[in-house]
Design a protein around this motif. Structure first.
Motif, short mmCIF file in Angstrom:
data_model
loop_
_atom_site.label_atom_id
_atom_site.label_comp_id
_atom_site.label_asym_id
_atom_site.label_seq_id
_atom_site.Cartn_x
_atom_site.Cartn_y
_atom_site.Cartn_z
N GLU A 1 -5.48 -0.95 9.76
CA GLU A 1 -5.09 0.07 10.87
C GLU A 1 -3.65 0.12 11.14
OE1 GLU A 1 -7.67 0.27 14.00
OE2 GLU A 1 -9.39 0.55 12.77
N ALA A 2 -2.97 -1.21 11.20
CA ALA A 2 -1.56 -1.22 11.38
C ALA A 2 -0.76 -0.49 10.39
CB ALA A 2 -1.10 -2.80 11.59
N GLU A 3 -1.13 -0.76 9.09
CA GLU A 3 -0.59 -0.15 7.80
C GLU A 3 -0.60 1.41 8.14
OE1 GLU A 3 1.45 -1.40 5.40
OE2 GLU A 3 1.27 -3.49 5.86
N ILE A 4 -1.81 1.82 8.34
CA ILE A 4 -1.93 3.34 8.41
C ILE A 4 -1.25 3.98 9.49
CG2 ILE A 4 -3.80 4.94 9.21
CD1 ILE A 4 -5.78 3.28 7.78
N THR B 1 3.81 6.94 11.49
CA THR B 1 4.91 6.84 12.15
C THR B 1 6.12 7.31 11.16
OG1 THR B 1 4.24 5.18 13.67
CG2 THR B 1 6.64 5.56 13.49
N SER B 2 6.12 6.82 9.89
CA SER B 2 7.10 7.08 9.07
C SER B 2 7.20 8.59 8.38
CB SER B 2 7.12 5.88 7.79
OG SER B 2 5.83 6.33 7.22
N THR B 3 5.84 9.04 8.45
CA THR B 3 5.75 10.46 8.18
C THR B 3 5.81 11.51 9.22
OG1 THR B 3 3.29 10.00 7.80
CG2 THR B 3 4.80 9.97 5.89
N LEU C 1 -7.62 13.07 6.00
CA LEU C 1 -8.82 12.35 6.68
C LEU C 1 -8.48 11.07 5.62
CD1 LEU C 1 -12.13 14.38 6.58
CD2 LEU C 1 -10.70 13.86 8.56
N ILE C 2 -8.78 9.95 6.39
CA ILE C 2 -8.69 8.40 5.70
C ILE C 2 -10.00 7.74 6.03
CG2 ILE C 2 -7.43 6.26 5.67
CD1 ILE C 2 -4.84 7.76 6.25
N LEU C 3 -10.73 7.43 5.12
CA LEU C 3 -11.97 6.58 5.22
C LEU C 3 -11.42 5.08 5.12
CD1 LEU C 3 -14.51 8.72 3.18
CD2 LEU C 3 -13.60 9.35 5.50
N LEU C 4 -12.10 4.36 6.17
CA LEU C 4 -11.80 3.07 6.09
C LEU C 4 -13.11 2.10 6.34
CD1 LEU C 4 -9.92 0.33 6.36
CD2 LEU C 4 -9.69 0.88 8.78
N GLY C 5 -13.43 1.22 5.36
CA GLY C 5 -14.76 0.35 5.27
C GLY C 5 -14.50 -0.72 4.41
N CYS C 6 -15.47 -1.65 4.42
CA CYS C 6 -15.65 -2.87 3.50
C CYS C 6 -16.00 -2.34 2.06
CB CYS C 6 -16.41 -3.62 4.03
SG CYS C 6 -15.81 -4.50 5.48
N MET D 1 0.81 -1.15 0.09
CA MET D 1 -0.19 -0.08 -0.03
C MET D 1 0.88 1.29 0.11
SD MET D 1 -3.26 1.02 2.59
CE MET D 1 -2.31 1.09 3.91
N ASN D 2 0.71 2.09 -0.95
CA ASN D 2 1.41 3.32 -1.14
C ASN D 2 1.01 4.36 -0.22
OD1 ASN D 2 -0.69 3.55 -2.79
ND2 ASN D 2 0.47 4.22 -4.49
N LEU D 3 0.37 4.44 0.94
CA LEU D 3 -0.22 5.26 1.48
C LEU D 3 0.68 6.36 2.14
CD1 LEU D 3 -2.72 6.40 3.17
CD2 LEU D 3 -2.04 4.85 5.00
N THR D 4 1.95 5.84 2.36
CA THR D 4 3.13 6.82 2.78
C THR D 4 3.66 7.78 1.88
OG1 THR D 4 4.05 5.11 4.22
CG2 THR D 4 5.54 7.10 3.68
N THR D 5 3.45 7.63 0.56
CA THR D 5 3.74 8.62 -0.53
C THR D 5 2.66 9.53 -0.52
OG1 THR D 5 4.69 6.57 -1.85
CG2 THR D 5 4.09 8.76 -2.96
N TYR D 6 1.18 9.18 -0.61
CA TYR D 6 0.11 9.96 -0.56
C TYR D 6 0.16 11.10 0.64
CZ TYR D 6 -2.32 7.24 -4.33
OH TYR D 6 -2.55 6.48 -5.71
N LEU D 7 0.50 10.49 1.80
CA LEU D 7 0.58 11.45 2.87
C LEU D 7 1.62 12.55 2.51
CD1 LEU D 7 -0.12 9.18 5.69
CD2 LEU D 7 -1.70 10.46 4.80
N ARG D 8 2.86 12.13 2.24
CA ARG D 8 3.95 12.95 1.94
C ARG D 8 3.55 13.92 0.70
NH1 ARG D 8 8.81 8.60 2.50
NH2 ARG D 8 9.09 8.78 4.77
N ALA D 9 2.65 13.57 -0.16
CA ALA D 9 2.54 14.57 -1.34
C ALA D 9 1.33 15.45 -0.85
CB ALA D 9 1.99 13.59 -2.45
N GLY D 10 1.03 15.16 0.44
CA GLY D 10 -0.23 16.39 0.87
C GLY D 10 -1.66 15.98 0.40
N TYR D 11 -1.95 14.78 0.12
CA TYR D 11 -3.48 14.32 -0.12
C TYR D 11 -4.33 14.47 1.12
CZ TYR D 11 -2.41 12.46 -5.00
OH TYR D 11 -1.93 12.45 -6.31
#
Length: 505
Positions: free
Chosen positions: A25-28, A33-35, A116-121, A1-11
């Motif tokens: 949630e563990a990945e988030i 933590t990394s950002t 904001l991060i939306l999480l669901g099925c 999951m490239n979540l870190t990249t999106y956060l650093r890019a300011g999405y």
């Protein structure tokens, strides 16, 4: 999951769709933590929680929770990430105040570097929010992540580590499962066998996928040698059987995309799909396209995404879609019949077929190709399209041999050449139905089935080729010049024994 990249890019708005809430949630949390961002999480039961300090702000309503973010998202504060669980349930209620508040919060988050991060099925955003959020891919666990789960089960059960060959087999068998499902399968194997058995894992995966109702694992017990006739199709598949190997990848050979088989019902299309998996030595997944479509808004798109995610997690594999025209025949009029759902699902499937990177070989079968949209048939979606016609006299004679032997009788006790001539235009499935009918008659009379019972059953049977002669003629006309012939049918050949042809569709 490239979540870190999106956060650093300011999405400011991200969406993670997964049934594995704990792993997501563990990945988030890891990405935060990394950002160097502070993570807060909201749910209707817990309220707004500062995951770092454990401070809880009670607020069961999402609108109230978003109001709490005004102070949190101030410019002078450190960057924050707020995780919103199951917001879809509130968005389904079409609350304009909630939608407006989300847009205002996203604007503030964008200005001050929050998210904001939306999480669901599932998630089907209203039109006002569709362009405000970005989907972040969250794949099913790979062998490394499943290996961590396996090690945990071995440790808790106080079992020794398995050898590398068994471990690889176990992890391959578990691909396509969530971490929770894999953990359950591993634990069940320990209870049943006192060890980690790949066969138990594969069995439980088949049950789990079947229970989910979208795809199921089919045991591929046949190969190309079990199919007689269709020599052109078999040669084509044989030439691509090694294209999924490491040596082919090193050579630079792209993995084959798929195969579309059209033709008359009962002529072996479905069997070919099963035999393909056996020939390629790959797992076989069967997709019922009709089950993809759901009644809840956004469910159909989420179902297709789940199917693709599962297939790519198990890859390399064969994905078999039987009678695909039934799933996509309504895509042309989708805008006036189902709000465009079929059209969107169809478009997503075509895009995946065109652009997929994972080695998922799609085998689709169709009886009525006229119902398929033209864009589905063009080159680039499938590597090749084959047409399967009625069996000729040679094939019908050999089909009789196989059918008779399959039901515990000796083919040499019957003149299958005569039987083949008597059932002209019969498909393999119809030939087997005739023999079963003759067996019922003979059993009622207390004897073995003989030529009289079989010929009477043939006389009572009206083959599909007669009932649908017009449609079959139209299909043959359509296939000429558009699809490759799956078999060569010499017109002057006479039936002989010994040629093995499978009878069932």
């Amino acid at each position: 999951m490239n979540l870190t990249t999106y956060l650093r890019a300011g999405y400011p708005g991200l969406v993670v769709i997964s049934s594995e809430e704990a792993r997501a949630e563990a990945e988030i949390a890891h990405a935060c933590t990394s950002t160097k961002r502070k993570l807060h999480a909201w749910s209707s039961t817990e309220g707004l929680v500062d995951t770092g300090e454990g401070r809880v702000t009670p607020c069961s309503d999402p609108l109230e929770a978003l109001q709490q973010l005004d102070g949190l998202f101030a410019a002078e504060n450190p960057q924050h990430v707020v995780l919103l669980r199951d917001l879809q349930l509130h968005l389904d209620q079409s609350d304009p105040m909630l939608v407006r508040r989300i847009k205002d919060t996203l604007r503030m988050a964008k200005t001050n570097g929050h998210a904001l991060i939306l999480l669901g099925c599932r998630l089907k955003l209203p039109a006002e929010l569709e362009h405000e959020f970005t989907d972040v891919d969250f794949d099913l666990p790979d062998t490394t992540q499943l290996g961590t789960v396996l090690d945990g089960i071995l440790k808790s059960a106080k079992l020794k580590k398995v050898d590398e060959v068994t471990r690889e087999s176990v992890l391959q068998s578990a691909l396509g499962l969530t971490t929770t499902e894999a953990e359950n399968a591993f634990a069940l194997s320990v209870v049943e066998t006192k060890a980690i058995d790949p066969k138990v894992i594969a069995r439980e995966k088949a049950r789990t996928l079947k229970r989910n109702g979208l795809v199921e694992v089919v045991e591929a017990t046949t190969g190309l040698s079990d199919i007689g006739g269709l020599n052109h199709l078999k040669e084509w598949l044989t030439g691509r059987a090694g294209a999924f190997s490491d040596s082919a990848k090193t050579y630079g050979l792209p993995a084959p995309k798929g195969l579309l088989i059209v033709g008359i019902p009962g002529t072996g299309k479905s069997l070919t799909a099963k035999a393909t998996a056996g020939a390629f030595e790959l797992p076989l997944l069967r997709l019922d396209m009709g089950r993809v479509f759901g009644g809840i808004v956004g469910q159909s798109e989420a179902n297709l995404r789940s199917v693709i995610q599962t297939a790519e997690a198990i890859a390399p594999c064969v994905l078999w879609i039987d009678e695909i025209e039934k799933g996509f025949s309504g895509s042309k009029s989708s805008g006036s019949t189902d709000g465009g759902t079929s059209s969107r699902v169809f478009g997503s499937f075509l895009s995946w077929m065109q652009e997929k990177q994972k080695p998922v070989f799609v085998v689709a079968t169709a009886n009525d190709v006229s119902q398929l949209p033209p864009e589905f048939l063009r080159k680039g979606r499938f590597d090749e399209m084959f047409f399967v016609d009625l069996p000729d006299a040679l094939e019908r004679a050999a089909i009789w041999d196989i059918v008779i032997a399959r039901h515990g009788r000796k083919p040499t006790d019957f003149d299958t050449v005569v039987l083949a001539r008597a059932c002209e235009q019969f498909t393999g499935a119809e030939i087997e139905a005739v023999f079963i009918d003759a067996m019922h008659e003979a059993y009622f009379e207390g004897k073995e089935p003989g030529p009289r019972e079989i010929l009477e059953a043939i006389t009572r049977t009206v083959p599909l080729a007669q009932l649908m002669d017009g449609k079959i003629a139209a299909l043959r006309h359509w296939a000429k010049g558009r699809a490759r012939e799956a078999a060569s049918h010499p017109t002057a050949a006479k039936p002989t024994r010994g040629r093995r042809v499978q009878s069932m569709n």
